[in-house]
Motif scaffolding. Sequence first.
Motif, PDB file in Angstrom:
ATOM      1  N   LEU A   1       0.771  -1.349   0.173  1.00 15.77           N
ATOM      2  CA  LEU A   1       0.529   0.062   0.042  1.00 15.77           C
ATOM      3  C   LEU A   1       0.809   1.377  -0.326  1.00 15.77           C
ATOM      4  O   LEU A   1       0.690   2.203  -0.495  1.00 15.77           O
ATOM      5  CB  LEU A   1      -0.835   0.286   0.972  1.00 15.77           C
ATOM      6  CG  LEU A   1      -2.078   1.348   1.467  1.00 15.77           C
ATOM      7  CD1 LEU A   1      -2.711   0.867   0.051  1.00 15.77           C
ATOM      8  CD2 LEU A   1      -2.506   1.281   2.636  1.00 15.77           C
TER       9      LEU A   1
ATOM     10  N   LYS B   1      -4.611  -9.293   1.926  1.00 12.28           N
ATOM     11  CA  LYS B   1      -5.616 -10.101   0.921  1.00 12.28           C
ATOM     12  C   LYS B   1      -5.441 -11.615   1.423  1.00 12.28           C
ATOM     13  O   LYS B   1      -4.864 -12.231   1.191  1.00 12.28           O
ATOM     14  CB  LYS B   1      -5.260  -9.680  -0.286  1.00 12.28           C
ATOM     15  CG  LYS B   1      -4.851  -8.480  -0.464  1.00 12.28           C
ATOM     16  CD  LYS B   1      -6.452  -7.983  -0.927  1.00 12.28           C
ATOM     17  CE  LYS B   1      -6.402  -6.145  -1.219  1.00 12.28           C
ATOM     18  NZ  LYS B   1      -7.286  -5.654  -1.232  1.00 12.28           N
TER      19      LYS B   1
ATOM     20  N   VAL C   1      -1.227  -4.471   2.873  1.00 12.40           N
ATOM     21  CA  VAL C   1      -2.450  -4.428   2.665  1.00 12.40           C
ATOM     22  C   VAL C   1      -3.641  -6.139   2.744  1.00 12.40           C
ATOM     23  O   VAL C   1      -2.099  -7.003   1.401  1.00 12.40           O
ATOM     24  CB  VAL C   1      -3.493  -4.384   1.452  1.00 12.40           C
ATOM     25  CG1 VAL C   1      -5.459  -4.536   2.166  1.00 12.40           C
ATOM     26  CG2 VAL C   1      -3.736  -2.404   2.005  1.00 12.40           C
TER      27      VAL C   1
ATOM     28  N   ASP D   1     -10.430   2.323   4.845  1.00 12.44           N
ATOM     29  CA  ASP D   1     -10.697   1.092   5.594  1.00 12.44           C
ATOM     30  C   ASP D   1     -10.110  -0.593   5.406  1.00 12.44           C
ATOM     31  O   ASP D   1     -11.057  -1.488   5.133  1.00 12.44           O
ATOM     32  CB  ASP D   1     -12.309   1.019   5.895  1.00 12.44           C
ATOM     33  CG  ASP D   1     -11.851   0.011   7.290  1.00 12.44           C
ATOM     34  OD1 ASP D   1     -11.443  -0.771   7.463  1.00 12.44           O
ATOM     35  OD2 ASP D   1     -13.836  -1.101   7.578  1.00 12.44           O
ATOM     36  N   GLU D   2      -8.942  -0.348   5.425  1.00 10.92           N
ATOM     37  CA  GLU D   2      -8.461  -2.047   5.061  1.00 10.92           C
ATOM     38  C   GLU D   2      -7.374  -3.013   6.209  1.00 10.92           C
ATOM     39  O   GLU D   2      -7.059  -1.412   7.308  1.00 10.92           O
ATOM     40  CB  GLU D   2      -7.740  -2.538   4.124  1.00 10.92           C
ATOM     41  CG  GLU D   2      -9.040  -1.643   3.145  1.00 10.92           C
ATOM     42  CD  GLU D   2      -8.346  -2.472   1.304  1.00 10.92           C
ATOM     43  OE1 GLU D   2      -8.355  -4.099   1.179  1.00 10.92           O
ATOM     44  OE2 GLU D   2      -7.991  -1.909   0.469  1.00 10.92           O
TER      45      GLU D   2
ATOM     46  N   LYS E   1      -7.414   5.723  10.348  1.00 11.08           N
ATOM     47  CA  LYS E   1      -8.663   4.985   9.517  1.00 11.08           C
ATOM     48  C   LYS E   1      -9.498   5.962   9.658  1.00 11.08           C
ATOM     49  O   LYS E   1     -10.171   4.969  10.434  1.00 11.08           O
ATOM     50  CB  LYS E   1      -8.430   3.698   9.928  1.00 11.08           C
ATOM     51  CG  LYS E   1      -7.761   2.859   8.795  1.00 11.08           C
ATOM     52  CD  LYS E   1      -8.447   1.107   9.469  1.00 11.08           C
ATOM     53  CE  LYS E   1      -6.981   0.169   9.306  1.00 11.08           C
ATOM     54  NZ  LYS E   1      -8.127  -1.027   9.969  1.00 11.08           N
TER      55      LYS E   1
ATOM     56  N   VAL F   1      -4.004  -3.257   7.631  1.00  8.71           N
ATOM     57  CA  VAL F   1      -2.945  -3.639   7.534  1.00  8.71           C
ATOM     58  C   VAL F   1      -1.748  -4.333   8.111  1.00  8.71           C
ATOM     59  O   VAL F   1      -1.949  -3.908   9.269  1.00  8.71           O
ATOM     60  CB  VAL F   1      -2.319  -1.977   7.148  1.00  8.71           C
ATOM     61  CG1 VAL F   1      -3.447  -1.496   5.880  1.00  8.71           C
ATOM     62  CG2 VAL F   1      -2.289  -1.009   8.087  1.00  8.71           C
TER      63      VAL F   1
END
Length: 174
Positions: A8, A172, A170, A148-149, A129, A151
Motif C-alpha cells: 500500500l 489479502k 494490505v 478501511d483495510e 483510518k 494493514v
Amino acid sequence: MAERIEVLLSEEEVDKRIQEIGDQISRDYAGKQVHLVCVLKGGSFFMCELAKRITVPVSLDFMSVSSYGGDTKSSGVVKIVKDLDESLSEKHVLVVEDIVDSGRTLSYLLEMLKDRGPADVKLCTLLDKPERRVVEVKVDYTGFEIPDEFVVGYGLDYDQKYRNLPYIGVVKFD
Ligand code: IMP
Ligand code: MG
C-alpha cells in the motif's frame, strides 16, 4: 488460510513521510525536549525511525496496553500491561502510535497520561483510518490517512506476523 500482502505504501514513501514529520516536530518543539511515549509493540518501529530524524533533545519511554476483552471493550477501558518507567511531570509528551482505528485505546490512554502532570501531551500516528473512528481523538501528526483495510508492516501485525516488513501492506485472502 493462505494470505498475501499487497504493498500500500512503499518503504521509500514511508521513509520520506517520516522525515517530513521529524522535521515538523523539530520545528514545533524548538528549544524544548520532547519525551516520546511508544505504545508497544506496534509503535516501536515508527518511534525508532522518527526519533532518529528529530533534531531537538529526545527522551524515550515505553508502555504496553491491552483492551479488556468482550463487552467491556466498547467502553474503551484499557489495561496497562507495562507502565512507563519515568514520571511525565513537566515533560512535553508525544505519544507515538502505529495506527488510530476506532480511537478507543488512545482516547483512554491520552486522558490517563494527561492526569500525570505533563507540560503537554500530543499524539503522532503513522497511520489513521478516519472512517473507522468511534471515539473522537485529536491527532497532532499523521503520516498517512488510509482506507478501511487491514494493514501490516512497520510494526503492525496480523496474528503477530509481518511486523518486520519495511513497508505498509494490505492483507489479502485469496
Ligand atoms: P483502536 O484505535 O482503539 O481501535 O485500536 C487501535 C489498535 O488496533 C492499534 O494500535 C493496532 O494495534 C490495532 N489495529 C487497528 N487497525 C489495524 C490494522 O489495520 N492492522 C493491524 N493492527 C490494527
Ligand atoms: Mg497500537
